[in-house]
Scaffold this active site. Structure first.
Site, PDB file in Angstrom:
ATOM      1  N   ASN A  97       0.855  -1.179   0.000  1.00 25.03           N
ATOM      2  CA  ASN A  97       0.000   0.000   0.000  1.00 25.03           C
ATOM      3  C   ASN A  97       0.893   1.231   0.000  1.00 25.03           C
ATOM      4  O   ASN A  97       1.835   1.322   0.793  1.00 25.03           O
ATOM      5  CB  ASN A  97      -0.902  -0.002   1.242  1.00 25.03           C
ATOM      6  CG  ASN A  97      -1.915  -1.134   1.219  1.00 25.03           C
ATOM      7  OD1 ASN A  97      -2.445  -1.472   0.162  1.00 25.03           O
ATOM      8  ND2 ASN A  97      -2.176  -1.733   2.363  1.00 25.03           N
ATOM      9  N   GLY A 103      -4.477   3.207   1.823  1.00 20.78           N
ATOM     10  CA  GLY A 103      -4.592   2.546   3.122  1.00 20.78           C
ATOM     11  C   GLY A 103      -3.275   2.351   3.839  1.00 20.78           C
ATOM     12  O   GLY A 103      -3.214   1.617   4.819  1.00 20.78           O
ATOM     13  N   HIS A 110       6.513  -1.693   3.508  1.00 21.38           N
ATOM     14  CA  HIS A 110       6.340  -3.098   3.889  1.00 21.38           C
ATOM     15  C   HIS A 110       5.539  -3.804   2.809  1.00 21.38           C
ATOM     16  O   HIS A 110       4.616  -3.244   2.232  1.00 21.38           O
ATOM     17  CB  HIS A 110       5.636  -3.225   5.244  1.00 21.38           C
ATOM     18  CG  HIS A 110       4.407  -2.382   5.395  1.00 21.38           C
ATOM     19  ND1 HIS A 110       4.463  -1.031   5.654  1.00 21.38           N
ATOM     20  CD2 HIS A 110       3.095  -2.695   5.312  1.00 21.38           C
ATOM     21  CE1 HIS A 110       3.237  -0.547   5.714  1.00 21.38           C
ATOM     22  NE2 HIS A 110       2.376  -1.534   5.506  1.00 21.38           N
ATOM     23  N   HIS A 112       2.995  -6.770   2.219  1.00 20.97           N
ATOM     24  CA  HIS A 112       2.102  -7.740   2.847  1.00 20.97           C
ATOM     25  C   HIS A 112       2.187  -9.029   2.042  1.00 20.97           C
ATOM     26  O   HIS A 112       2.072  -9.002   0.803  1.00 20.97           O
ATOM     27  CB  HIS A 112       0.639  -7.267   2.784  1.00 20.97           C
ATOM     28  CG  HIS A 112       0.331  -6.028   3.560  1.00 20.97           C
ATOM     29  ND1 HIS A 112      -0.304  -6.049   4.791  1.00 20.97           N
ATOM     30  CD2 HIS A 112       0.536  -4.713   3.281  1.00 20.97           C
ATOM     31  CE1 HIS A 112      -0.480  -4.811   5.221  1.00 20.97           C
ATOM     32  NE2 HIS A 112       0.015  -3.971   4.322  1.00 20.97           N
TER      33      HIS A 112
HETATM   34  P1  DGP Z   1      -0.606  -0.720   5.898  1.00 19.05           P
HETATM   35  O1  DGP Z   1      -2.035  -0.415   6.247  1.00 19.05           O
HETATM   36  O2  DGP Z   1      -0.392  -1.215   4.479  1.00 19.05           O
HETATM   37  O3  DGP Z   1       0.304   0.448   6.257  1.00 19.05           O
HETATM   38  O4  DGP Z   1      -0.201  -1.940   6.843  1.00 19.05           O
HETATM   39  C1  DGP Z   1       0.233  -1.793   8.150  1.00 19.05           C
HETATM   40  C2  DGP Z   1       0.036  -3.105   8.809  1.00 19.05           C
HETATM   41  O5  DGP Z   1       0.794  -3.117   9.997  1.00 19.05           O
HETATM   42  C3  DGP Z   1      -1.416  -3.384   9.235  1.00 19.05           C
HETATM   43  O6  DGP Z   1      -1.907  -4.513   8.500  1.00 19.05           O
HETATM   44  C4  DGP Z   1      -1.349  -3.696  10.708  1.00 19.05           C
HETATM   45  C5  DGP Z   1       0.126  -3.890  10.955  1.00 19.05           C
HETATM   46  N1  DGP Z   1       0.590  -3.419  12.258  1.00 19.05           N
HETATM   47  C6  DGP Z   1       0.345  -2.205  12.800  1.00 19.05           C
HETATM   48  N2  DGP Z   1       0.951  -2.117  13.997  1.00 19.05           N
HETATM   49  C7  DGP Z   1       1.593  -3.299  14.198  1.00 19.05           C
HETATM   50  C8  DGP Z   1       2.402  -3.810  15.254  1.00 19.05           C
HETATM   51  O7  DGP Z   1       2.677  -3.165  16.262  1.00 19.05           O
HETATM   52  N3  DGP Z   1       2.870  -5.072  15.103  1.00 19.05           N
HETATM   53  C9  DGP Z   1       2.613  -5.834  13.986  1.00 19.05           C
HETATM   54  N4  DGP Z   1       3.118  -7.051  13.948  1.00 19.05           N
HETATM   55  N5  DGP Z   1       1.857  -5.370  12.972  1.00 19.05           N
HETATM   56  C10 DGP Z   1       1.371  -4.127  13.086  1.00 19.05           C
END
Ligand code: DGP
Length: 124
Positions: A97, A103, A110, A112
């Site tokens: 994203n 989103g 990152h 996914h």
């Molecule tokens: P996006 O919405 O593409 O920026 O994805 C961010 C993702 O990061 C979302 O799917 C939830 C995940 N996320 C947010 N905070 C944390 C965290 O503290 N630990 C982990 N493992 N994932 C997290």
């Protein structure tokens, strides 16, 4: 420090995924090497939902430069290997994203990796 649109030095200190990469915040890590980390998403959207990141801070896909080619190739290769190792090689999706409208909520790039269920298209 002026690279990659790093808005402020504070970005590095405050960035959630930088903190995970530095092990200041716990995560369920499934892969790690010197440059790349992969850990399970805290809000999984599929039975397998892993985030693959470069350890070095890059804010988003829009901020990539030539310098990032190797590490992003590496991120992609790790995602491909993890799909196999985590048993979803029959079908999975990788998503980056980019920006608020897409989103993106964490401004450390990152990938996914989602799999383990049937995935609809187009995404919402
Ligand atoms: P996006 O919405 O593409 O920026 O994805 C961010 C993702 O990061 C979302 O799917 C939830 C995940 N996320 C947010 N905070 C944390 C965290 O503290 N630990 C982990 N493992 N994932 C997290």
């Amino acid at each position: 420090m002026a690279r990659n649109n790093l808005r402020e030095v504070g970005d590095l200190n405050d960035c959630l995924f930088c903190k995970i990469a530095r092990k200041e915040i716990p995560a369920d890590i499934v892969y790690e090497d010197d440059d790349v980390l992969a850990f399970r998403d805290i809000r999984p959207q599929a039975p397998v939902h892993v985030l693959v990141i470069p350890k070095r801070h890059i804010a988003s896909l829009a901020d990539l430069t030539q310098e990032d080619k190797d590490v992003m190739g590496h991120v992609t290769l790790v995602a491909s290997r993890l799909a196999r190792d985590l048993g979803v090689s029959e079908g999975y999706r990788v998503v980056i994203n980019c920006g608020k409208d897409a989103g993106q909520s964490v401004f450390h790039i990152h990938m996914h990796l989602l799999g383990g269920r049937s995935l609809g298209w187009p995404p919402g």
